[in-house]
Design a protein around this motif. Structure first.
Motif, PDB file in Angstrom:
ATOM      1  N   TYR A  74      84.667  12.282 -39.118  1.00 45.35           N
ATOM      2  CA  TYR A  74      83.638  11.371 -38.458  1.00 45.35           C
ATOM      3  C   TYR A  74      82.380  12.018 -38.630  1.00 45.35           C
ATOM      4  O   TYR A  74      81.625  11.355 -39.381  1.00 45.35           O
ATOM      5  CB  TYR A  74      83.782  10.933 -37.071  1.00 45.35           C
ATOM      6  N   ASP A  96      76.859  12.159 -43.980  1.00 43.13           N
ATOM      7  CA  ASP A  96      76.575  11.593 -45.292  1.00 43.13           C
ATOM      8  C   ASP A  96      75.774  10.328 -45.306  1.00 43.13           C
ATOM      9  O   ASP A  96      75.047  10.095 -46.227  1.00 43.13           O
ATOM     10  CB  ASP A  96      77.889  11.272 -46.019  1.00 43.13           C
ATOM     11  N   ARG A 123      82.868   3.308 -42.082  1.00 42.54           N
ATOM     12  CA  ARG A 123      83.463   4.219 -43.503  1.00 42.54           C
ATOM     13  C   ARG A 123      84.484   5.152 -43.303  1.00 42.54           C
ATOM     14  O   ARG A 123      85.343   5.345 -44.057  1.00 42.54           O
ATOM     15  CB  ARG A 123      82.129   4.848 -43.900  1.00 42.54           C
ATOM     16  N   TYR A 124      84.442   5.763 -41.866  1.00 34.79           N
ATOM     17  CA  TYR A 124      85.600   6.711 -41.625  1.00 34.79           C
ATOM     18  C   TYR A 124      86.837   6.085 -41.537  1.00 34.79           C
ATOM     19  O   TYR A 124      87.781   6.511 -42.079  1.00 34.79           O
ATOM     20  CB  TYR A 124      85.158   7.325 -40.224  1.00 34.79           C
ATOM     21  N   VAL A 139      89.522  13.120 -43.636  1.00 33.53           N
ATOM     22  CA  VAL A 139      87.809  13.286 -43.317  1.00 33.53           C
ATOM     23  C   VAL A 139      87.379  13.475 -41.862  1.00 33.53           C
ATOM     24  O   VAL A 139      88.331  13.003 -41.048  1.00 33.53           O
ATOM     25  CB  VAL A 139      87.059  12.265 -43.934  1.00 33.53           C
ATOM     26  N   ALA A 193      78.828   4.638 -40.042  1.00 37.39           N
ATOM     27  CA  ALA A 193      79.734   5.689 -40.193  1.00 37.39           C
ATOM     28  C   ALA A 193      81.168   5.420 -39.804  1.00 37.39           C
ATOM     29  O   ALA A 193      82.131   5.922 -40.287  1.00 37.39           O
ATOM     30  CB  ALA A 193      79.188   7.151 -39.551  1.00 37.39           C
ATOM     31  N   PRO A 207      83.840   9.852 -52.222  1.00 32.32           N
ATOM     32  CA  PRO A 207      82.639  10.509 -51.603  1.00 32.32           C
ATOM     33  C   PRO A 207      81.547  11.114 -52.521  1.00 32.32           C
ATOM     34  O   PRO A 207      80.395  11.034 -52.390  1.00 32.32           O
ATOM     35  CB  PRO A 207      83.192  11.274 -50.275  1.00 32.32           C
ATOM     36  N   VAL A 254      81.132  12.166 -42.200  1.00 31.95           N
ATOM     37  CA  VAL A 254      80.862  10.897 -42.781  1.00 31.95           C
ATOM     38  C   VAL A 254      79.425  10.356 -42.139  1.00 31.95           C
ATOM     39  O   VAL A 254      78.686   9.877 -43.105  1.00 31.95           O
ATOM     40  CB  VAL A 254      82.023   9.706 -42.156  1.00 31.95           C
TER      41      VAL A 254
END
Length: 220
Positions: free
Chosen positions: A167, A173, A154-155, A165, A151, A90, A170
């Motif tokens: 959610y 981001d 990616r999560y 991480v 997201a 990340p 993410v």
């Protein structure tokens, strides 16, 4: 040579979909985001990620290249080291968005990207491939999905890698990268006038790959 330009926001699945489509079609896949990640990694290692002048100076000794194995898989080489795994954190993702806003970095990588496309049938993905890097590409696709869906994907990917991480982090981001990429002064992310918009929010990965292949073949 056939050049396919795939642009779109972070987390839209560009790399995964483009890589799979390339294998199916026998093209070379070029992940331009990986090149910016490599520069960000070099900057982080040299302590100049937040120092524009220092970063631009660093480029004088930075060597970034791509190597492809017999199956067309891409490896990112930074100063002689294969850094393909190290550029997927990340921190480096955010760093890549930061360095990509620097004109000198974009110019540094432009010739490399174009030289690969001039010699091969390629599917190249990034943020400004159709508009800047390969403006004469025969096929231009803007691949996107909702921020929430991107997201979510990616999560799940990070969790599967064993990373801890949230959610919500993410998603934050993803939204931050969208803003950075679409509001930068140099080559902001946006669809070209002649791009085909491909929204994969409600598609599975296999369906998304099929859609891209149909677009490339002119069947969609």
């Amino acid at each position: 040579m056939i050049n396919v330009a795939i642009d779109g926001p972070a987390g839209a699945g560009k790399s995964t979909i483009a890589r799979a489509a390339s294998k199916r079609l026998g093209f070379i896949y070029v992940d331009t985001g990986a090149l910016y990640r490599a520069v960000a990694l070099d900057a982080a290692r040299n302590g100049v990620l937040n120092d524009k002048d220092g970063l631009v100076k660093m480029l004088e000794s930075t060597d970034v290249s791509l190597k492809f194995d017999e199956n067309g898989n891409q490896c990112v080489i930074l100063n002689g080291e294969d850094v393909s795994p190290q550029i997927r954190t990340p921190e480096i993702s955010m760093g890549a968005s930061k360095v990509s806003s620097i004109p000198e970095v974009r110019a540094f990588l432009l010739d490399l990207q174009r030289s690969i496309a001039a010699k091969n049938d390629v599917i190249m993905d990034g943020r400004d491939i159709g508009s800047v890097v390969l403006p004469n590409a025969q096929v231009k696709i803007f691949l996107t999905a909702s921020p929430e869906k991107r997201a979510e994907r990616r999560y799940k990917e990070l969790i599967e890698k064993g990373e801890s991480v949230m959610y919500e982090d993410v998603l934050a981001d993803v939204n931050q990268r969208d803003y950075q990429d679409s509001h930068r002064e140099i080559a902001p992310m946006r669809p070209c006038a002649d791009s085909v918009i491909a929204d994969t929010s409600d598609l599975t990965l296999d369906e998304s790959i099929e859609l891209i292949i149909k677009i490339i073949k002119g069947e969609e």
